[in-house]
Structures are given as structure tokens and as C-alpha cells.
Design a protein around this motif. Structure first.
Motif, PDB file in Angstrom:
ATOM      1  N   HIS A  30       3.625  17.300   4.517  1.00 35.10           N
ATOM      2  CA  HIS A  30       3.183  16.354   3.458  1.00 35.10           C
ATOM      3  C   HIS A  30       3.667  14.941   4.152  1.00 35.10           C
ATOM      4  O   HIS A  30       4.479  14.672   4.514  1.00 35.10           O
ATOM      5  CB  HIS A  30       4.041  16.369   2.246  1.00 35.10           C
ATOM      6  N   VAL A  31       2.874  14.004   4.086  1.00 36.03           N
ATOM      7  CA  VAL A  31       3.083  12.678   4.411  1.00 36.03           C
ATOM      8  C   VAL A  31       3.081  11.582   3.476  1.00 36.03           C
ATOM      9  O   VAL A  31       1.867  11.621   2.749  1.00 36.03           O
ATOM     10  CB  VAL A  31       2.051  12.103   5.732  1.00 36.03           C
ATOM     11  N   PHE A  32       4.181  10.921   3.105  1.00 35.02           N
ATOM     12  CA  PHE A  32       3.962   9.703   2.056  1.00 35.02           C
ATOM     13  C   PHE A  32       4.106   8.434   2.956  1.00 35.02           C
ATOM     14  O   PHE A  32       5.157   8.239   3.600  1.00 35.02           O
ATOM     15  CB  PHE A  32       5.115   9.918   1.139  1.00 35.02           C
ATOM     16  N   GLY A  33       3.333   7.722   2.829  1.00 38.12           N
ATOM     17  CA  GLY A  33       3.127   6.418   3.623  1.00 38.12           C
ATOM     18  C   GLY A  33       3.269   5.225   2.681  1.00 38.12           C
ATOM     19  O   GLY A  33       2.810   5.238   1.368  1.00 38.12           O
ATOM     20  N   GLU A  81       0.899  -1.249   0.123  1.00 34.78           N
ATOM     21  CA  GLU A  81       0.072  -0.034  -0.004  1.00 34.78           C
ATOM     22  C   GLU A  81       0.821   1.208  -0.077  1.00 34.78           C
ATOM     23  O   GLU A  81       2.018   1.271   0.706  1.00 34.78           O
ATOM     24  CB  GLU A  81      -0.842   0.071   1.270  1.00 34.78           C
ATOM     25  N   ILE A  82       0.585   2.231  -0.610  1.00 28.54           N
ATOM     26  CA  ILE A  82       1.215   3.493  -0.561  1.00 28.54           C
ATOM     27  C   ILE A  82       0.096   4.629  -0.673  1.00 28.54           C
ATOM     28  O   ILE A  82      -1.031   4.650  -1.231  1.00 28.54           O
ATOM     29  CB  ILE A  82       2.194   3.850  -1.875  1.00 28.54           C
ATOM     30  N   TRP A  83       0.374   5.851   0.052  1.00 30.72           N
ATOM     31  CA  TRP A  83      -0.666   6.901   0.186  1.00 30.72           C
ATOM     32  C   TRP A  83       0.010   8.193   0.347  1.00 30.72           C
ATOM     33  O   TRP A  83       1.337   8.191   0.698  1.00 30.72           O
ATOM     34  CB  TRP A  83      -1.698   6.470   1.164  1.00 30.72           C
ATOM     35  N   SER A  84      -0.500   9.217   0.092  1.00 33.69           N
ATOM     36  CA  SER A  84      -0.192  10.688   0.251  1.00 33.69           C
ATOM     37  C   SER A  84      -1.032  11.474   1.070  1.00 33.69           C
ATOM     38  O   SER A  84      -2.287  11.431   0.575  1.00 33.69           O
ATOM     39  CB  SER A  84       0.254  11.121  -1.090  1.00 33.69           C
ATOM     40  N   CYS A  85      -0.664  12.238   1.867  1.00 36.35           N
ATOM     41  CA  CYS A  85      -1.845  13.129   2.656  1.00 36.35           C
ATOM     42  C   CYS A  85      -1.013  14.089   3.288  1.00 36.35           C
ATOM     43  O   CYS A  85       0.215  14.432   3.325  1.00 36.35           O
ATOM     44  CB  CYS A  85      -2.742  12.247   3.511  1.00 36.35           C
ATOM     45  N   GLN A  86      -1.947  14.898   3.889  1.00 37.02           N
ATOM     46  CA  GLN A  86      -1.277  16.021   5.010  1.00 37.02           C
ATOM     47  C   GLN A  86      -1.543  15.875   6.417  1.00 37.02           C
ATOM     48  O   GLN A  86      -2.509  15.256   6.826  1.00 37.02           O
ATOM     49  CB  GLN A  86      -1.640  17.285   4.570  1.00 37.02           C
TER      50      GLN A  86
END
Lengths: 154, 136
Positions: A142-145, A131-136
Motif C-alpha cells: 500500500h502506498v499513501f502519497g 494532493e493526496i492519493w492511495s494506490c498499490q
């Protein structure tokens, strides 16, 4: 995506570095404490995808624009769940990924960029984790997970 | 150019060395081929290109670490040598970097050998990957 965990936390680690020419290596070195507990194949994979995410973060911040006095930081949050799932979050003050990055990942694969010198980082990540995701986050950072699932309860 | 060339110490982390290997040329890259030194490695590899050479073995067997920018450097080198109609063969052991070549489909662009003898044979036989860069 990326905000909930049904499994219990088994281990966690956090590292932070000011953005500079050697921040990727500094963060990698700090995170070895966490990764060295993992089996070799998983460790290699996770260290690789972390580096790719850090390159993206440094590029998004603009390494060339960062001065020695700059206070910008990159933080890495690492978590391992009891089922072996490992979650990596890279938190920075950059502009984040370009909008439409998820659609681009669906549209292109490695075969489409064989003759290109750039553009493999996210494709590697996509191929190597589940899984990958991007959010604030709450502070607007900025968070890249990324999450690699474990095989079961450990 | 014949014989060994001086080892080029780019940084503490990476060395790029070129030497003749039969009628071809072998480039050894040791250490880390990563974002921090990618420009230096790119320039060092381009500096080893010679007009009369028809094939290059890029030896990655002593490479400790590579990231996506390192793969970009290899593509850059392949494009430059391709313009001179020279072939490339990668020399690689089984392991994580070989796995990355599979994920990135580099193993369809370049022939990959496990020994120098095998690499020389590929170059002599003009073996290419299934999807060589000159098809783009």
C-alpha cells in the motif's frame, strides 16, 4: 494521480523501519535529515502530515497484532523537485485506507467531527497539502502519497 | 484540592501537571502530546478532574508537538468536564500548534487565550467557543 512528475528531482531520501511501538518516532528521526533543509513553516507542515500518515499506516497494520519478531516494515520515500514541490510516500504492508476514503473527505470536514475523538488525521492532511492519493505498488504494497506544491524553480 | 500537585512524569516525552489558578484549575502539558502517549495523557488529564471546579485552563504554551490523537485527548477531556458543567479555556501562543487549532476548528469549540490572566477572565465571564461541545 501521483505517478508523474514534470519537474526535475532535486533531492530524495528514503527511510525504513520495522513496525513496532516506536517506529513512528524512529522514522521521524531518520527523515529529519531531509526536512531540516526546508524552511521552518514548510518543515513543520510536512513533518506533521508525515506523522499523520504514519499513524494511519500503523493503525492499518494493527500495532497490537505486531510481534517483536514481525518482519513487516514501513518505508518513507521523500522527494523534493527543483520547483520546491515535496512529495512524501508512505509504503506499508497494511490493508490501506478504507474504500471510499476520498468520498468521505469530500463529504465531511473538521466542523462535522468537532465532538469526535478520532478521525482528524486525513482531514488535517487534506487541509495541509495540495494532493493526496492511495494506490498499490508493483509488489502489492500500500502506498499513501502526499504532495505539497512548490512556488517555482529554485 | 488547593496548591500544586506533584508533576506527573508520564514518559520521557510528556508531563502533565495540575495546580489551582484562582477559583479555577490549570493543567500544564509539556513535551509531546502524540499517538504514542495519548492513552497515558488522557488518563492523567481525567485524573485531575475535580467535582468542585467550574473551569479549567489547559496550558499548551510549553507543548512541543501534538498530533491528531492529541486533539482527540483534548476533546475527551472537554466532554468529561462538560458533563460536570465545567468550562475549558486553552492557553496557547501564536505558532504552529495555534495554526493546527484553526485548521481543526478547535478555536470555534474552545476560547483560546494567550495569557493566564486572559484565560481567567474568559472563564469568569463564562466565554465559550462559537460551537461549544454541549451543542452536539
Amino acid at each position: 494521480m501521483g505517478n508523474t512528475q514534470s519537474k526535475d528531482l532535486a533531492d530524495s531520501f528514503q527511510a525504513e523501519s520495522r513496525v513496532n511501538a516506536s517506529c513512528i518516532e524512529q522514522l521521524e528521526e531518520k527523515c529529519q535529515i531531509f526536512f531540516q533543509r526546508l524552511p521552518a513553516p514548510e518543515r513543520e507542515t510536512l513533518e506533521f502530515v508525515l506523522r499523520e500518515a504514519l499513524i494511519n499506516a500503523v493503525e492499518a497494520i494493527g500495532k497490537d497484532r505486531v510481534t517483536e519478531n514481525d518482519q513487516q516494515t514501513i518505508r518513507v520515500d521523500l522527494q523534493q523537485m527543483t520547483d520546491g514541490t515535496v512529495e512524501i510516500r508512505v509504503i506499508d504492508e497494511g490493508k490501506g485506507l478504507d474504500s471510499g476514503w476520498q468520498e468521505q473527505l469530500k463529504e465531511f470536514d473538521m466542523g462535522d467531527i468537532l465532538d469526535k475523538e478520532n478521525g482528524r488525521g486525513l482531514l488535517f492532511i487534506q487541509a495541509m497539502v495540495d494532493e493526496i492519493w492511495s494506490c498499490q505498488d508493483a509488489e502489492g504494497k500500500h502506498v499513501f502519497g502526499m504532495r505539497k506544491w512548490g512556488g517555482g524553480e529554485s | 484540592m488547593k496548591g500544586d500537585m506533584p508533576r506527573k512524569e508520564l514518559t520521557d516525552d510528556v508531563q502533565v501537571t495540575g495546580k489551582s489558578s484562582g477559583e479555577f484549575f490549570k493543567i500544564d502539558i509539556t513535551g509531546n502530546m502524540v499517538y504514542e502517549n495519548s492513552q497515558d495523557v488522557k488518563e492523567a488529564m481525567l485524573g485531575l478532574i475535580q467535582e468542585e471546579i467550574s473551569g479549567y485552563i489547559v496550558d499548551l504554551t510549553e507543548l512541543d508537538k501534538i498530533d491528531s490523537t492529541g486533539f482527540g485527548v483534548l476533546i475527551n477531556f472537554a466532554k468529561e468536564t462538560g458533563r460536570r458543567d465545567a468550562k475549558i479555556c486553552l492557553l496557547l501562543k501564536e505558532g504552529f500548534i495555534r495554526k493546527l487549532c484553526s485548521i481543526s476548528k478547535f478555536d470555534s469549540v474552545f476560547p483560546i487565550a494567550e495569557t493566564e490572566e486572559e484565560a481567567l477572565r474568559y472563564l469568569r465571564d463564562k466565554v465559550t467557543g462559537e460551537m461549544p461541545l454541549n451543542k452536539y
